[in-house]
Motif scaffolding. Structure first.
Motif, PDB file in Angstrom:
ATOM      1  N   VAL A  44      48.161  32.701  55.346  1.00  0.00           N
ATOM      2  CA  VAL A  44      47.262  33.825  54.407  1.00  0.00           C
ATOM      3  C   VAL A  44      46.224  34.522  55.279  1.00  0.00           C
ATOM      4  CG1 VAL A  44      45.935  33.890  52.297  1.00  0.00           C
ATOM      5  CG2 VAL A  44      47.724  32.018  52.538  1.00  0.00           C
ATOM      6  N   PRO A  45      46.638  36.017  55.191  1.00  0.00           N
ATOM      7  CA  PRO A  45      45.938  36.956  55.943  1.00  0.00           C
ATOM      8  C   PRO A  45      44.899  37.314  55.437  1.00  0.00           C
ATOM      9  CG  PRO A  45      47.602  37.997  55.291  1.00  0.00           C
ATOM     10  CD  PRO A  45      48.111  36.498  54.622  1.00  0.00           C
ATOM     11  N   SER A  46      44.764  37.157  53.930  1.00  0.00           N
ATOM     12  CA  SER A  46      43.634  37.568  52.988  1.00  0.00           C
ATOM     13  C   SER A  46      43.847  36.984  51.537  1.00  0.00           C
ATOM     14  CB  SER A  46      43.727  39.287  52.848  1.00  0.00           C
ATOM     15  OG  SER A  46      44.454  39.642  51.989  1.00  0.00           O
ATOM     16  N   LEU A  47      42.688  36.998  50.944  1.00  0.00           N
ATOM     17  CA  LEU A  47      42.596  36.447  49.527  1.00  0.00           C
ATOM     18  C   LEU A  47      41.980  37.498  48.504  1.00  0.00           C
ATOM     19  CD1 LEU A  47      41.762  32.656  50.465  1.00  0.00           C
ATOM     20  CD2 LEU A  47      43.838  33.613  49.037  1.00  0.00           C
ATOM     21  N   ASP A  48      42.574  38.675  48.549  1.00  0.00           N
ATOM     22  CA  ASP A  48      42.101  39.493  47.684  1.00  0.00           C
ATOM     23  C   ASP A  48      42.834  39.372  46.183  1.00  0.00           C
ATOM     24  OD1 ASP A  48      40.688  41.084  49.712  1.00  0.00           O
ATOM     25  OD2 ASP A  48      42.451  42.349  50.212  1.00  0.00           O
ATOM     26  N   THR A  49      43.938  38.601  46.312  1.00  0.00           N
ATOM     27  CA  THR A  49      44.604  38.073  45.126  1.00  0.00           C
ATOM     28  C   THR A  49      45.008  36.496  45.255  1.00  0.00           C
ATOM     29  OG1 THR A  49      46.648  38.877  45.886  1.00  0.00           O
ATOM     30  CG2 THR A  49      45.667  40.459  44.754  1.00  0.00           C
ATOM     31  N   PRO A  50      45.084  36.142  44.333  1.00  0.00           N
ATOM     32  CA  PRO A  50      45.524  34.696  44.268  1.00  0.00           C
ATOM     33  C   PRO A  50      46.953  34.533  44.996  1.00  0.00           C
ATOM     34  CG  PRO A  50      44.690  35.084  42.158  1.00  0.00           C
ATOM     35  CD  PRO A  50      44.840  36.418  42.600  1.00  0.00           C
ATOM     36  N   THR A  89      39.039  35.350  46.807  1.00  0.00           N
ATOM     37  CA  THR A  89      37.835  35.252  47.184  1.00  0.00           C
ATOM     38  C   THR A  89      37.159  36.320  47.937  1.00  0.00           C
ATOM     39  OG1 THR A  89      36.018  34.119  48.281  1.00  0.00           O
ATOM     40  CG2 THR A  89      38.084  34.145  49.438  1.00  0.00           C
ATOM     41  N   VAL A  90      35.954  36.695  47.559  1.00  0.00           N
ATOM     42  CA  VAL A  90      35.446  37.888  48.388  1.00  0.00           C
ATOM     43  C   VAL A  90      35.197  37.847  49.727  1.00  0.00           C
ATOM     44  CG1 VAL A  90      33.576  39.805  48.152  1.00  0.00           C
ATOM     45  CG2 VAL A  90      34.701  38.784  46.068  1.00  0.00           C
ATOM     46  N   THR A  91      34.712  36.942  50.082  1.00  0.00           N
ATOM     47  CA  THR A  91      34.521  36.647  51.299  1.00  0.00           C
ATOM     48  C   THR A  91      35.188  35.455  52.092  1.00  0.00           C
ATOM     49  OG1 THR A  91      32.031  36.895  51.012  1.00  0.00           O
ATOM     50  CG2 THR A  91      32.309  35.694  53.021  1.00  0.00           C
ATOM     51  N   LEU A  92      36.107  35.954  52.737  1.00  0.00           N
ATOM     52  CA  LEU A  92      37.114  35.049  53.480  1.00  0.00           C
ATOM     53  C   LEU A  92      36.447  34.263  54.516  1.00  0.00           C
ATOM     54  CD1 LEU A  92      39.957  34.838  53.263  1.00  0.00           C
ATOM     55  CD2 LEU A  92      40.396  36.396  55.331  1.00  0.00           C
ATOM     56  N   PRO A  93      36.704  32.895  54.514  1.00  0.00           N
ATOM     57  CA  PRO A  93      36.003  32.115  55.803  1.00  0.00           C
ATOM     58  C   PRO A  93      36.758  32.429  57.012  1.00  0.00           C
ATOM     59  CG  PRO A  93      37.165  30.747  53.881  1.00  0.00           C
ATOM     60  CD  PRO A  93      37.290  32.120  53.515  1.00  0.00           C
TER      61      PRO A  93
END
Length: 181
Positions: free
Chosen positions: A61-67, A162-166
């Motif tokens: 998963v490169p980003s979590l802008d969407t589920p 999530t807005v802030t990706l760990p």
């Protein structure tokens, strides 16, 4: 000269078929067999319980802008069981290892090295409207009637946005499946 045979020799030479003594009688008697089949379940599709249903993987998963949504399959998270036909069965899912109390806000995947988490949820339906839990943790159990055949129950999972990706790394959790019959 006349030959004399002993009397015992004559007795042995006579055919034995004429004897009708008690030792030639037979008696017959029946015996009964029975088995009592009780309600039971085998977890997995074989004849013995499995120790795991596998890993349900959200992938890279490169980003979590969407589920991110995934669906389980056999060997990859689906609950597979075979129970006595007609047995009422309840399938419950625990919180996972990283949440206590209610799962209504999501369960947590954790990165062991840093303690960072990602929120996810498990559902009973493709629309992802029924949170799968144990009935007291913020989710609903699944009640079914066994058919006697191997049955697969898919898990519909969602990695929440999530807005802030760990930080990058592997995040994981384990969820206890409880089968009650």
């Amino acid at each position: 000269m006349r030959c004399r045979w002993p009397l015992w020799w004559l007795m042995m030479a006579l055919p034995a078929g004429a004897d009708t003594g008690v030792d030639d009688l037979s008696k017959s008697q029946v015996f009964t067999l029975s088995a009592t089949l009780v309600n039971g379940c085998v977890l997995g599709s074989g004849s013995a319980d499995v120790t795991t249903f596998g890993t349900l993987n959200f992938g890279n998963v490169p980003s979590l802008d969407t589920p991110v949504d995934v669906v389980s399959s056999q060997g990859s998270g689906s609950i597979v069981l075979k129970c006595t036909p007609g047995t009422p069965v309840t399938l419950a899912l625990g919180n996972g290892n990283n949440v206590t109390g209610s799962i209504s806000a999501g369960r947590r995947l954790i990165k062991a090295e840093t303690g960072e988490t990602l929120a996810y949820q498990l559902y009973q339906n493709a629309a992802r409207t029924t949170v799968w839990g144990n009935g007291s943790n913020g989710g609903t159990t699944l009640v079914l009637s066994a058919t006697g055949a191997v049955q697969e129950y898919k898990i519909y999972a969602r990695l929440l946005n999530t807005v802030t990706l760990p930080s990058a790394g592997t995040y994981s959790d384990s969820v206890l499946v409880t089968v009650t019959y």
